[in-house]
Design a protein around this motif. Sequence first.
Motif, PDB file in Angstrom:
ATOM      1  N   ASN A  97      -8.604   1.448   5.771  1.00 39.47           N
ATOM      2  CA  ASN A  97      -8.013   2.778   5.694  1.00 39.47           C
ATOM      3  C   ASN A  97      -8.767   3.732   6.610  1.00 39.47           C
ATOM      4  OD1 ASN A  97      -6.749   5.161   4.971  1.00 39.47           O
ATOM      5  ND2 ASN A  97      -7.785   5.343   2.992  1.00 39.47           N
TER       6      ASN A  97
ATOM      7  N   VAL B  99       0.884  -1.166   0.000  1.00 34.25           N
ATOM      8  CA  VAL B  99       0.000   0.000   0.000  1.00 34.25           C
ATOM      9  C   VAL B  99       0.918   1.211   0.000  1.00 34.25           C
ATOM     10  CG1 VAL B  99      -1.770   1.301   1.227  1.00 34.25           C
ATOM     11  CG2 VAL B  99      -1.831  -1.207   1.222  1.00 34.25           C
TER      12      VAL B  99
ATOM     13  N   ALA C 201      -3.446   0.423  -3.226  1.00 38.28           N
ATOM     14  CA  ALA C 201      -2.853  -0.888  -2.964  1.00 38.28           C
ATOM     15  C   ALA C 201      -2.462  -1.513  -4.295  1.00 38.28           C
ATOM     16  CB  ALA C 201      -3.845  -1.784  -2.236  1.00 38.28           C
TER      17      ALA C 201
ATOM     18  N   TRP D 209       1.394   3.132   3.092  1.00 39.68           N
ATOM     19  CA  TRP D 209       0.824   2.285   4.157  1.00 39.68           C
ATOM     20  C   TRP D 209      -0.051   3.095   5.121  1.00 39.68           C
ATOM     21  CZ3 TRP D 209       0.474  -2.869   3.885  1.00 39.68           C
ATOM     22  CH2 TRP D 209       1.377  -3.562   3.083  1.00 39.68           C
TER      23      TRP D 209
ATOM     24  N   LYS E 108      -5.958   5.655  -0.351  1.00 34.93           N
ATOM     25  CA  LYS E 108      -4.735   4.859  -0.432  1.00 34.93           C
ATOM     26  C   LYS E 108      -4.771   3.996  -1.695  1.00 34.93           C
ATOM     27  CE  LYS E 108      -2.986   6.064   3.611  1.00 34.93           C
ATOM     28  NZ  LYS E 108      -1.654   6.674   3.791  1.00 34.93           N
TER      29      LYS E 108
END
Length: 519
Positions: free
Chosen positions: A499, A445, A507, A448, A505
């Motif tokens: 999240n 990710v 991934a 992260w 985010k």
Amino acid sequence: MTVEVKVEETKVAEGVVVPQEEPEKDVVVEESKNDVKGAAEVKEVDAAGDVGPKTVQKSSSYKEESNFLSDLKEFERKALSELKLKLEEAILGNSLFKKEGAKKKEVEKPLEEEKEKEKETKEGKESGEQEGEKKEDVKPEGVSEKEKTVQEREEEEKTEVVIEGEKSEEIDRDVSIWGVPLLPSKGSEGTDVVLLKFLRARDFKVNDALEMLKKTLQWRKESNIDSLLDEEIGVDLSSAFYMNGVDRKGHPVCYNIYGVFENEELYSKAFGDEEKRKQFLRWRFQLMEKGIQKLDLRPDGISSLLQISDLKNSPSPSKKELRTAMSKAVTLLQDNYPEFVAKNIFINVPFWYYAFNALLSPFLAQRTKSKFVFVRPAKTTETLLKYVPAEEVPVQYGGFKREGDFEFSGKDGEVSELVIKAGSTETIEIPAAEVGATLLWDLTVVGWEVHYKEEFVPSDEASYTIIIQKGKKMSSNEEPTRNTFRNNEPGKVVLTIQNSSSKKKRALYRYKTKKNASY
């Protein structure tokens, strides 16, 4: 029943402190309009991305100038034609290289002039004493003053012809650089590509480009650069400088890892004295020559490299030996390898480097500086992924490439992307319909700072869910995770990403199934 499987993990050290910058932006020094446009396109794709898995597209974040004659502007075509004419004349006229001994003659010239003056002074005195005697001399019969002058002139002309004959050299029509013939009349398609590099480096000023080419050829000749590929250089700096993979456009990627010079032994081997610094330069030029061997110097080929310089834990500019060697390397690379770097990305940039770069900046061409991108530690993975696909980014920089790893290749290595909106949870499901198969996956990710867990969920509702990786908070400096699971019943592996932050985010993941022969 609970089964725990260890995940291969290695934490990346904390990044160095750099000046505060505006959030969500990389520090880019005088980037070209194409670069800015490319970066904007990437952001738009992210912003419009739907939630759900999708294949990562190889979008362009920068564009090279075309080497096709039809794509050149009128003044560029004119400059190229003029340079080819001048180069043809220089090669056929044997004026491409400096004449051997020319330097020596220049040094000896003042001494010869001084001797000539002394000789003239001496002869002047003697001629005064002998003047009276000459009046009484009888001229040889049959030779008048006019005839004597004609004879002397003929002798001088004969001498000039002999000297000219001694100076004449065989014309080298096979002169080349990087394996590309330079004589335009040979019609090699690589000639235009090479000449355009020198023209672009000199803003299409023909005479300046020709002079730069001449100096490069002279430097290569004097430094025996053409034999570098076969040369055994004493120092091994392969841990500091190496080629590894390609970017989204197919440019070979060259990594410069300056942090290794924190090791005093390696530092001494590379920069300990003048002779070692010379060896360092030859090693660096050899790597450049090896990189060029991977290029295709044709109009439709990949003709430049992507360079990534990691400044994490690198010695400060107070190390005089390093500063001197690197300044010389930068100058020589710029002067003799024009337009061979498509982009130069500096990652993990420490505070002091901004001041150091300001000192170097006056010695760098504007075009060179326009290709620089400076990235703070927190943005390393995000920035590299704009230029290099995840499967080609080394694992220590947030990608999936592991040294000596051949688990994923071809279709198996295809990377997919999942966008996790702020405050949401998403899952990735890996089917395991065949009993006894081994599932293998990579996941990262970007940035992260999420909660992550791995489970095996059987198809039979009466069976128990198996915990593969307990849920845990993944910090921003986590490396990509790789794990495997062998199923004893049909089902699926579920990767859950939560999240909780206020930002979306991304991934990136890939997986494969390896069948077990015993089943």
